[in-house]
Scaffold this active site. Structure first.
Site, PDB file in Angstrom:
ATOM      1  N   HIS A 173      81.274  25.606  44.154  1.00  0.00           N
ATOM      2  CA  HIS A 173      82.399  25.902  43.257  1.00  0.00           C
ATOM      3  C   HIS A 173      81.958  26.235  41.840  1.00  0.00           C
ATOM      4  O   HIS A 173      82.583  27.057  41.178  1.00  0.00           O
ATOM      5  CB  HIS A 173      83.386  24.714  43.239  1.00  0.00           C
ATOM      6  CG  HIS A 173      84.121  24.564  44.533  1.00  0.00           C
ATOM      7  ND1 HIS A 173      84.164  23.376  45.242  1.00  0.00           N
ATOM      8  CD2 HIS A 173      84.834  25.448  45.264  1.00  0.00           C
ATOM      9  CE1 HIS A 173      84.877  23.547  46.345  1.00  0.00           C
ATOM     10  NE2 HIS A 173      85.292  24.786  46.386  1.00  0.00           N
TER      11      HIS A 173
ATOM     12  N   ASP B 144      91.073  23.870  49.680  1.00  0.00           N
ATOM     13  CA  ASP B 144      90.594  22.501  49.427  1.00  0.00           C
ATOM     14  C   ASP B 144      90.824  22.092  47.971  1.00  0.00           C
ATOM     15  O   ASP B 144      90.693  20.913  47.627  1.00  0.00           O
ATOM     16  CB  ASP B 144      89.109  22.375  49.794  1.00  0.00           C
ATOM     17  CG  ASP B 144      88.270  23.448  49.119  1.00  0.00           C
ATOM     18  OD1 ASP B 144      88.040  23.340  47.909  1.00  0.00           O
ATOM     19  OD2 ASP B 144      87.856  24.407  49.806  1.00  0.00           O
TER      20      ASP B 144
ATOM     21  N   GLU C 101      97.195  30.470  48.895  1.00  0.00           N
ATOM     22  CA  GLU C 101      96.447  30.075  50.110  1.00  0.00           C
ATOM     23  C   GLU C 101      97.341  30.377  51.306  1.00  0.00           C
ATOM     24  O   GLU C 101      98.523  30.057  51.311  1.00  0.00           O
ATOM     25  CB  GLU C 101      96.101  28.576  50.016  1.00  0.00           C
ATOM     26  CG  GLU C 101      95.702  27.898  51.312  1.00  0.00           C
ATOM     27  CD  GLU C 101      94.411  28.423  51.948  1.00  0.00           C
ATOM     28  OE1 GLU C 101      93.375  28.441  51.269  1.00  0.00           O
ATOM     29  OE2 GLU C 101      94.450  28.811  53.151  1.00  0.00           O
TER      30      GLU C 101
ATOM     31  N   ASP D  70      88.094  32.719  47.191  1.00  0.00           N
ATOM     32  CA  ASP D  70      87.357  31.618  47.812  1.00  0.00           C
ATOM     33  C   ASP D  70      87.741  31.584  49.279  1.00  0.00           C
ATOM     34  O   ASP D  70      88.686  30.906  49.681  1.00  0.00           O
ATOM     35  CB  ASP D  70      87.727  30.301  47.123  1.00  0.00           C
ATOM     36  CG  ASP D  70      86.942  29.133  47.706  1.00  0.00           C
ATOM     37  OD1 ASP D  70      85.965  29.379  48.436  1.00  0.00           O
ATOM     38  OD2 ASP D  70      87.321  27.977  47.446  1.00  0.00           O
ATOM     39  N   SER D  71      87.004  32.343  50.083  1.00  0.00           N
ATOM     40  CA  SER D  71      87.424  32.575  51.467  1.00  0.00           C
ATOM     41  C   SER D  71      86.384  32.075  52.454  1.00  0.00           C
ATOM     42  O   SER D  71      85.271  31.714  52.081  1.00  0.00           O
ATOM     43  CB  SER D  71      87.582  34.072  51.661  1.00  0.00           C
ATOM     44  OG  SER D  71      86.340  34.690  51.410  1.00  0.00           O
TER      45      SER D  71
ATOM     46  N   PRO E 137      90.603  36.657  59.905  1.00  0.00           N
ATOM     47  CA  PRO E 137      91.606  36.930  58.863  1.00  0.00           C
ATOM     48  C   PRO E 137      90.978  37.273  57.509  1.00  0.00           C
ATOM     49  O   PRO E 137      91.514  38.090  56.765  1.00  0.00           O
ATOM     50  CB  PRO E 137      92.403  35.621  58.751  1.00  0.00           C
ATOM     51  CG  PRO E 137      91.877  34.688  59.780  1.00  0.00           C
ATOM     52  CD  PRO E 137      90.732  35.319  60.493  1.00  0.00           C
TER      53      PRO E 137
END
Ligand code: AG3
Length: 307
Positions: free
Chosen positions: A62, A86, A106, A156-157, A163
């Site tokens: 992160h 998250d 999200e 952030d995937s 998908p």
């Protein structure tokens, strides 16, 4: 008998961790979701069989994703996080006092629920911060329709298959570049040039078609396959390799808690690419994914495990 967790092999390579406890499992509308306590990483989130984050090492991923682009922007106020259920990216964004709006979009509400229940330290109160908003929606649709403009957009995937493949399409990156305010920049995780050279090239190549300035950067994430990980920044105006170190130092000292990876020297170093990664980059302008022979001649260090 010991039980181990391993992701499906990537390029013939597999890392595994000893499982201490299985805490939760569910199949959501979008993906399988598990929470495991792993020896070393601690409680961990696993989506579609791949490790996403864990209590003990979340900062290794992160911090580069969030702080490199936020410090490259002189004064970020509005930040969008696409994915990141998250809450770790959101929490790091909110450490910046200049940020007055942090929106997370999200697609899978189960990721947010399970993370808040089993990994609450990762979001650490981010969702109750008055500057934060959570929207459960498809990030691609949101960006195609919104009139809002952001100083920084972070994606952030999961890996760009299934998908998440939509997040490196030209259509998505075009809406994202339209969603940036003047002087804005966008950062996204781009996989590992070692274990996922084709995914890395596809992501960087898509950024090159969408933005004038594209800078890939590297870091170490111990729970991901091959550990050497990468992100990429795209912008039409800001070059993240040029930043004012004096003002970044002052801003860094003003954060409410110390960081564990990020330093201005790390920001500079992250953009220094090994020769073989620079050679791989030259393969990013073509439509076809590179062949094994091309990866080998670019000097990839594990050519034997690529297929
Ligand atoms: N997103 C996951 C990056 C990709 C990991 N890939 C893998 N393990 N094969 C991280 C989500 C953390 N907020």
């Amino acid at each position: 008998m010991d039980e181990w967790f391993a992701e499906p092999p990537f390029a013939g390579l597999q890392q595994r961790y000893r499982i201490l406890e299985r805490l939760y499992a569910e199949t959501t509308r979008w993906q399988s979701l598990e929470i495991l306590d792993l020896e070393g990483p601690g409680r961990s989130l696993i989506l579609a069989g791949t490790l996403q984050t864990s209590l003990n090492e979340e900062f290794t991923y992160h911090e580069p994703l969030v702080h490199v682009p936020l410090f490259a922007h002189p004064n970020p106020h509005r930040v969008l996080v696409v994915g990141g259920g998250d809450g770790g990216a959101l929490r790091h964004v909110l450490l910046h006092p200049s940020v007055d709006r942090a929106l997370e979009v999200e697609i899978d509400p189960s990721v947010v629920e399970a993370s808040r229940r089993f990994l609450p330290e990762i979001s650490g109160g981010a969702y109750t911060d008055p500057r934060a908003e959570l929207k459960i929606d498809d990030g691609a649709r949101f960006l195609a329709e919104t009139d809002e403009r952001f100083d920084v957009i972070l994606v952030d995937s999961t890996d760009p298959v299934g998908p998440a493949a939509a997040l490196i399409s030209d259509g998505f990156l075009h809406s994202a570049s339209r969603g940036l305010a003047p002087g804005g920049l966008m950062a996204m995780q781009s996989g590992s040039p070692i274990s996922q050279p084709r995914e890395w090239l596809a992501t960087v190549g898509a950024f090159k078609r969408a933005f004038r300035i594209v800078k890939p950067y590297l870091g170490y994430v111990p729970i991901y396959p091959a550990m050497l990980w990468s992100w990429v920044i795209g912008s039409d105006e800001v070059d993240p390799t040029r930043f004012d170190e004096v003002s970044v130092r002052t801003r860094l000292e003003g954060l409410p808690e110390p960081l564990r990876v990020y330093t201005p020297a790390m920001q500079r170093a992250a953009f220094a690419l090994p020769r073989f990664v620079q050679s791989l980059l030259e393969l990013s302008d073509r439509d076809q994914p590179p062949t094994r022979a091309e990866l080998r001649s670019a000097g990839h260090p594990l050519p034997g495990v690529l297929d």
